[in-house]
Design a protein around this motif. Structure first.
Motif, PDB file in Angstrom:
ATOM      1  N   PRO A  22       0.837  -1.191   0.000  1.00 34.77           N
ATOM      2  CA  PRO A  22       0.000   0.000   0.000  1.00 34.77           C
ATOM      3  C   PRO A  22       0.876   1.248   0.000  1.00 34.77           C
ATOM      4  O   PRO A  22       1.979   1.245   0.553  1.00 34.77           O
ATOM      5  CB  PRO A  22      -0.802  -0.113   1.295  1.00 34.77           C
ATOM      6  N   THR A  23       0.394   2.290  -0.644  1.00 33.17           N
ATOM      7  CA  THR A  23       1.109   3.567  -0.623  1.00 33.17           C
ATOM      8  C   THR A  23       0.456   4.462   0.414  1.00 33.17           C
ATOM      9  O   THR A  23      -0.697   4.278   0.773  1.00 33.17           O
ATOM     10  CB  THR A  23       1.092   4.245  -2.000  1.00 33.17           C
ATOM     11  N   PHE A  24       1.202   5.443   0.871  1.00 33.36           N
ATOM     12  CA  PHE A  24       0.727   6.284   1.953  1.00 33.36           C
ATOM     13  C   PHE A  24       1.035   7.734   1.645  1.00 33.36           C
ATOM     14  O   PHE A  24       2.109   8.043   1.161  1.00 33.36           O
ATOM     15  CB  PHE A  24       1.432   5.871   3.249  1.00 33.36           C
ATOM     16  N   TYR A  78       3.473   4.968  11.092  1.00 32.45           N
ATOM     17  CA  TYR A  78       2.282   4.361  10.501  1.00 32.45           C
ATOM     18  C   TYR A  78       2.651   2.993   9.948  1.00 32.45           C
ATOM     19  O   TYR A  78       3.648   2.850   9.249  1.00 32.45           O
ATOM     20  CB  TYR A  78       1.749   5.194   9.338  1.00 32.45           C
ATOM     21  N   THR A  79       1.851   1.997  10.252  1.00 31.04           N
ATOM     22  CA  THR A  79       1.965   0.686   9.623  1.00 31.04           C
ATOM     23  C   THR A  79       0.659   0.469   8.872  1.00 31.04           C
ATOM     24  O   THR A  79      -0.408   0.441   9.472  1.00 31.04           O
ATOM     25  CB  THR A  79       2.167  -0.431  10.662  1.00 31.04           C
ATOM     26  N   ASN A  86       0.163  -7.248   2.565  1.00 31.57           N
ATOM     27  CA  ASN A  86       1.279  -6.412   2.141  1.00 31.57           C
ATOM     28  C   ASN A  86       1.340  -5.233   3.104  1.00 31.57           C
ATOM     29  O   ASN A  86       0.299  -4.666   3.445  1.00 31.57           O
ATOM     30  CB  ASN A  86       1.067  -5.897   0.710  1.00 31.57           C
ATOM     31  N   ALA A  87       2.539  -4.873   3.541  1.00 31.71           N
ATOM     32  CA  ALA A  87       2.651  -3.814   4.550  1.00 31.71           C
ATOM     33  C   ALA A  87       3.663  -2.747   4.144  1.00 31.71           C
ATOM     34  O   ALA A  87       4.648  -3.031   3.467  1.00 31.71           O
ATOM     35  CB  ALA A  87       3.055  -4.402   5.890  1.00 31.71           C
ATOM     36  N   THR A  88       3.376  -1.528   4.572  1.00 27.18           N
ATOM     37  CA  THR A  88       4.286  -0.401   4.412  1.00 27.18           C
ATOM     38  C   THR A  88       4.409   0.272   5.769  1.00 27.18           C
ATOM     39  O   THR A  88       3.409   0.497   6.450  1.00 27.18           O
ATOM     40  CB  THR A  88       3.733   0.611   3.384  1.00 27.18           C
ATOM     41  N   VAL A  89       5.626   0.592   6.185  1.00 22.09           N
ATOM     42  CA  VAL A  89       5.867   1.302   7.437  1.00 22.09           C
ATOM     43  C   VAL A  89       6.586   2.600   7.098  1.00 22.09           C
ATOM     44  O   VAL A  89       7.600   2.590   6.401  1.00 22.09           O
ATOM     45  CB  VAL A  89       6.726   0.469   8.412  1.00 22.09           C
ATOM     46  N   ILE A  90       6.051   3.725   7.563  1.00 19.51           N
ATOM     47  CA  ILE A  90       6.718   5.011   7.359  1.00 19.51           C
ATOM     48  C   ILE A  90       6.696   5.788   8.670  1.00 19.51           C
ATOM     49  O   ILE A  90       5.904   5.505   9.567  1.00 19.51           O
ATOM     50  CB  ILE A  90       6.075   5.851   6.231  1.00 19.51           C
TER      51      ILE A  90
END
Length: 105
Positions: A22-24, A78-79, A86-90
């Motif tokens: 995912p995009t954030f 943010y996770t 599918n994961a994105t961490v920023i």
């Protein structure tokens, strides 16, 4: 089927997988994740954009609690995990300051 009425059946299995993280975005920003907030102003968590399964995306927010009445730099983590795991961490850096010098007396 050929001229002698011989037939061949071919079965093909196609598997479609979601491998896209995912995009954030934070206030429309998806590159440096830096947000400036006026002292005493308002702050809200960023928004999620997922091109594959937008409706099933979840987010977990951790790190600092942004207190807009206290100047300083806050780190908010943010996770974002979608339905396919599918994961994105920023990490967003939120800077609270008296940009307009409105609080100086």
């Amino acid at each position: 089927t050929d001229a002698a009425s011989n037939a061949t059946v071919i079965t093909e299995t196609v598997t479609v997988s979601d491998n896209t993280d995912p995009t954030f975005t934070v206030d429309g920003n998806s590159s440096d994740y830096a947000t400036s907030v006026e002292l005493g102003g308002s702050y809200s968590a960023g928004t999620i954009a997922n091109i594959v399964d937008e409706s099933s995306t979840t987010q977990a927010v951790g790190g600092d609690t942004v207190t807009t009445n206290t100047a300083g730099t806050y780190s908010v983590t943010y996770t974002v995990t979608d339905a396919a795991s599918n994961a994105t961490v920023i990490t967003e850096t939120v800077t609270v300051s008296d940009v307009n010098n409105s609080k100086v007396r």
